[in-house]
Design a protein around this motif. Structure first.
Motif, PDB file in Angstrom:
ATOM      1  N   SER A  53       4.518  18.730   8.965  1.00 43.66           N
ATOM      2  CA  SER A  53       3.326  17.948   9.282  1.00 43.66           C
ATOM      3  C   SER A  53       2.532  17.719   8.006  1.00 43.66           C
ATOM      4  N   THR A  54       1.905  16.534   7.890  1.00 45.16           N
ATOM      5  CA  THR A  54       1.171  16.151   6.690  1.00 45.16           C
ATOM      6  C   THR A  54      -0.232  15.688   7.091  1.00 45.16           C
ATOM      7  N   TYR A  55      -1.230  16.162   6.346  1.00 44.11           N
ATOM      8  CA  TYR A  55      -2.632  15.874   6.643  1.00 44.11           C
ATOM      9  C   TYR A  55      -3.227  15.210   5.391  1.00 44.11           C
ATOM     10  N   ALA A  56      -3.598  13.922   5.502  1.00 45.57           N
ATOM     11  CA  ALA A  56      -4.095  13.168   4.352  1.00 45.57           C
ATOM     12  C   ALA A  56      -5.525  12.682   4.610  1.00 45.57           C
ATOM     13  N   ASN A  57      -6.159  12.175   3.539  1.00 50.61           N
ATOM     14  CA  ASN A  57      -7.564  11.757   3.552  1.00 50.61           C
ATOM     15  C   ASN A  57      -8.489  12.946   3.798  1.00 50.61           C
ATOM     16  N   LEU A  58      -8.093  14.108   3.218  1.00 50.10           N
ATOM     17  CA  LEU A  58      -8.913  15.304   3.343  1.00 50.10           C
ATOM     18  C   LEU A  58     -10.001  15.314   2.265  1.00 50.10           C
ATOM     19  N   ALA A  59     -10.937  16.242   2.461  1.00 51.90           N
ATOM     20  CA  ALA A  59     -11.924  16.478   1.411  1.00 51.90           C
ATOM     21  C   ALA A  59     -11.208  17.030   0.183  1.00 51.90           C
ATOM     22  N   THR A  80     -11.020  10.305   0.763  1.00 50.19           N
ATOM     23  CA  THR A  80     -10.251  10.216  -0.483  1.00 50.19           C
ATOM     24  C   THR A  80      -9.101   9.212  -0.416  1.00 50.19           C
ATOM     25  N   ALA A  81      -8.773   8.672   0.771  1.00 47.85           N
ATOM     26  CA  ALA A  81      -7.641   7.748   0.899  1.00 47.85           C
ATOM     27  C   ALA A  81      -8.120   6.323   0.666  1.00 47.85           C
ATOM     28  N   ILE A  82      -7.949   5.824  -0.559  1.00 42.39           N
ATOM     29  CA  ILE A  82      -8.421   4.461  -0.843  1.00 42.39           C
ATOM     30  C   ILE A  82      -7.555   3.424  -0.149  1.00 42.39           C
ATOM     31  N   ALA A  83      -6.329   3.796   0.259  1.00 42.87           N
ATOM     32  CA  ALA A  83      -5.463   2.835   0.930  1.00 42.87           C
ATOM     33  C   ALA A  83      -5.915   2.553   2.358  1.00 42.87           C
ATOM     34  N   GLU A  84      -6.855   3.368   2.900  1.00 41.46           N
ATOM     35  CA  GLU A  84      -7.372   3.152   4.244  1.00 41.46           C
ATOM     36  C   GLU A  84      -8.898   3.197   4.242  1.00 41.46           C
ATOM     37  N   SER A  85      -9.473   2.781   3.142  1.00 41.80           N
ATOM     38  CA  SER A  85     -10.934   2.857   2.993  1.00 41.80           C
ATOM     39  C   SER A  85     -11.671   1.898   3.923  1.00 41.80           C
ATOM     40  N   ALA A  86     -11.011   0.890   4.481  1.00 39.12           N
ATOM     41  CA  ALA A  86     -11.679  -0.056   5.388  1.00 39.12           C
ATOM     42  C   ALA A  86     -11.890   0.552   6.769  1.00 39.12           C
ATOM     43  N   LEU A  87     -11.212   1.655   7.074  1.00 38.56           N
ATOM     44  CA  LEU A  87     -11.363   2.303   8.384  1.00 38.56           C
ATOM     45  C   LEU A  87     -12.539   3.272   8.370  1.00 38.56           C
ATOM     46  N   PRO A  88     -13.086   3.593   9.523  1.00 40.26           N
ATOM     47  CA  PRO A  88     -14.116   4.645   9.600  1.00 40.26           C
ATOM     48  C   PRO A  88     -13.516   5.978   9.156  1.00 40.26           C
ATOM     49  N   ASP A  89     -14.345   6.992   8.968  1.00 39.30           N
ATOM     50  CA  ASP A  89     -13.853   8.313   8.571  1.00 39.30           C
ATOM     51  C   ASP A  89     -12.780   8.765   9.561  1.00 39.30           C
ATOM     52  N   HIS A  90     -11.694   9.322   9.045  1.00 38.50           N
ATOM     53  CA  HIS A  90     -10.585   9.683   9.932  1.00 38.50           C
ATOM     54  C   HIS A  90      -9.620  10.624   9.200  1.00 38.50           C
ATOM     55  N   LEU A  91      -8.681  11.219   9.963  1.00 35.40           N
ATOM     56  CA  LEU A  91      -7.577  12.008   9.422  1.00 35.40           C
ATOM     57  C   LEU A  91      -6.296  11.189   9.546  1.00 35.40           C
ATOM     58  N   HIS A  92      -5.568  11.073   8.447  1.00 40.58           N
ATOM     59  CA  HIS A  92      -4.260  10.407   8.459  1.00 40.58           C
ATOM     60  C   HIS A  92      -3.222  11.503   8.694  1.00 40.58           C
ATOM     61  N   PHE A  93      -2.599  11.521   9.890  1.00 41.41           N
ATOM     62  CA  PHE A  93      -1.753  12.627  10.333  1.00 41.41           C
ATOM     63  C   PHE A  93      -0.311  12.143  10.506  1.00 41.41           C
ATOM     64  N   VAL A  94       0.622  12.818   9.817  1.00 42.91           N
ATOM     65  CA  VAL A  94       2.042  12.437   9.823  1.00 42.91           C
ATOM     66  C   VAL A  94       2.873  13.637  10.250  1.00 42.91           C
TER      67      VAL A  94
END
Length: 239
Positions: A180-186, A209-223
């Motif tokens: 499991s991968t957790y991105a856009n963390l502090a 920290t995820a500039i590739a999804e900066s247009a979205l509201p605050d969130h966790l990118h979970f893979v």
């Protein structure tokens, strides 16, 4: 009248001179042949050849004989007695620091929030930040910055990454090829590589920290991935 001496010698030589000269020539040839014959006499040649030849042979000095060396007795090593170790039915303990991972059976949501972007690898989805259509092999779960992010299942932290596009990222290995991968963390996670975690343990916080999804509201990118291939996290998370 008696002829003078010189006249008489001239008449003599004129009448008998030829024979005298011939005789002298024959005599000279005979004398020369005699000396030549005697110089090549076989007796003299045989005498030269048959002369005894003296050959002196100097014997080669030989080294003085030495008594044969006394052989050194070879000592035969004594056999080493070995004892068979006792066989114990008790299994040997595992080496220190090694852990045995099993496939987790308990899964937890990393954060509680709305699904902003669903898992989609077969259908293209519109990316608001990149403004194009692409696959989305993850769940984007809405959560305010600073919200605690929890491990979805038991496992071992294998990687901490500062990804150029997805920001601060933590990877957990759950065993049997499941990760499991957790991105856009502090920026600073609360775990380190090698840490063991259980389902629900805090590993960090939601960041921006995820500039590739900066247009979205605050969130966790979970893979989630199985053997390196993306799988839908909703197939593992509880209802």
């Amino acid at each position: 009248m008696k002829k003078p001496f010189l006249k008489r010698m001239g008449d003599f030589l004129e009448g008998k001179g030829f024979y005298i000269v011939l005789f002298l020539c024959v005599a000279a040839i005979g004398i020369s042949g005699y000396y030549l014959f005697t110089s090549l006499s076989p007796e003299e040649a045989d005498a030269t050849v048959n002369a005894p030849v003296h050959i002196t042979v100097t014997p080669t000095p030989t080294a003085p004989s030495q008594p044969p060396a006394t052989p050194t007795p070879v000592q035969t090593p004594k056999p080493v007695q070995t004892t068979n170790p006792a066989v114990s039915d008790t299994p040997a303990p595992a080496a220190a620091g090694t852990t045995t991972q099993t496939v987790p059976t308990v899964f937890a949501w990393p954060v509680q929030g709305e699904v902003l972007s669903d898992f989609s690898v077969e259908t293209l989805a519109y990316d608001q930040t990149m403004e194009d259509w692409r696959v989305h092999a993850a769940l984007d779960l809405a959560a305010a910055a600073g919200t605690e992010v929890r491990a979805t299942a038991a496992g071992t932290v294998t990687d901490l990454v500062e990804d150029a596009l997805m920001g601060t990222t933590v990877v957990i290995d759950h065993g049997a090829g499941l990760t499991s991968t957790y991105a856009n963390l502090a920026a600073v996670p609360t775990v380190e590589v090698g840490d063991s975690v259980l389902a629900g343990d805090v590993i960090g916080a939601v960041g921006q920290t995820a500039i590739a999804e900066s247009a979205l509201p605050d969130h966790l990118h979970f893979v989630m991935q199985q053997d390196g291939e993306p799988v839908n996290p909703l197939d593992y998370l509880p209802d």
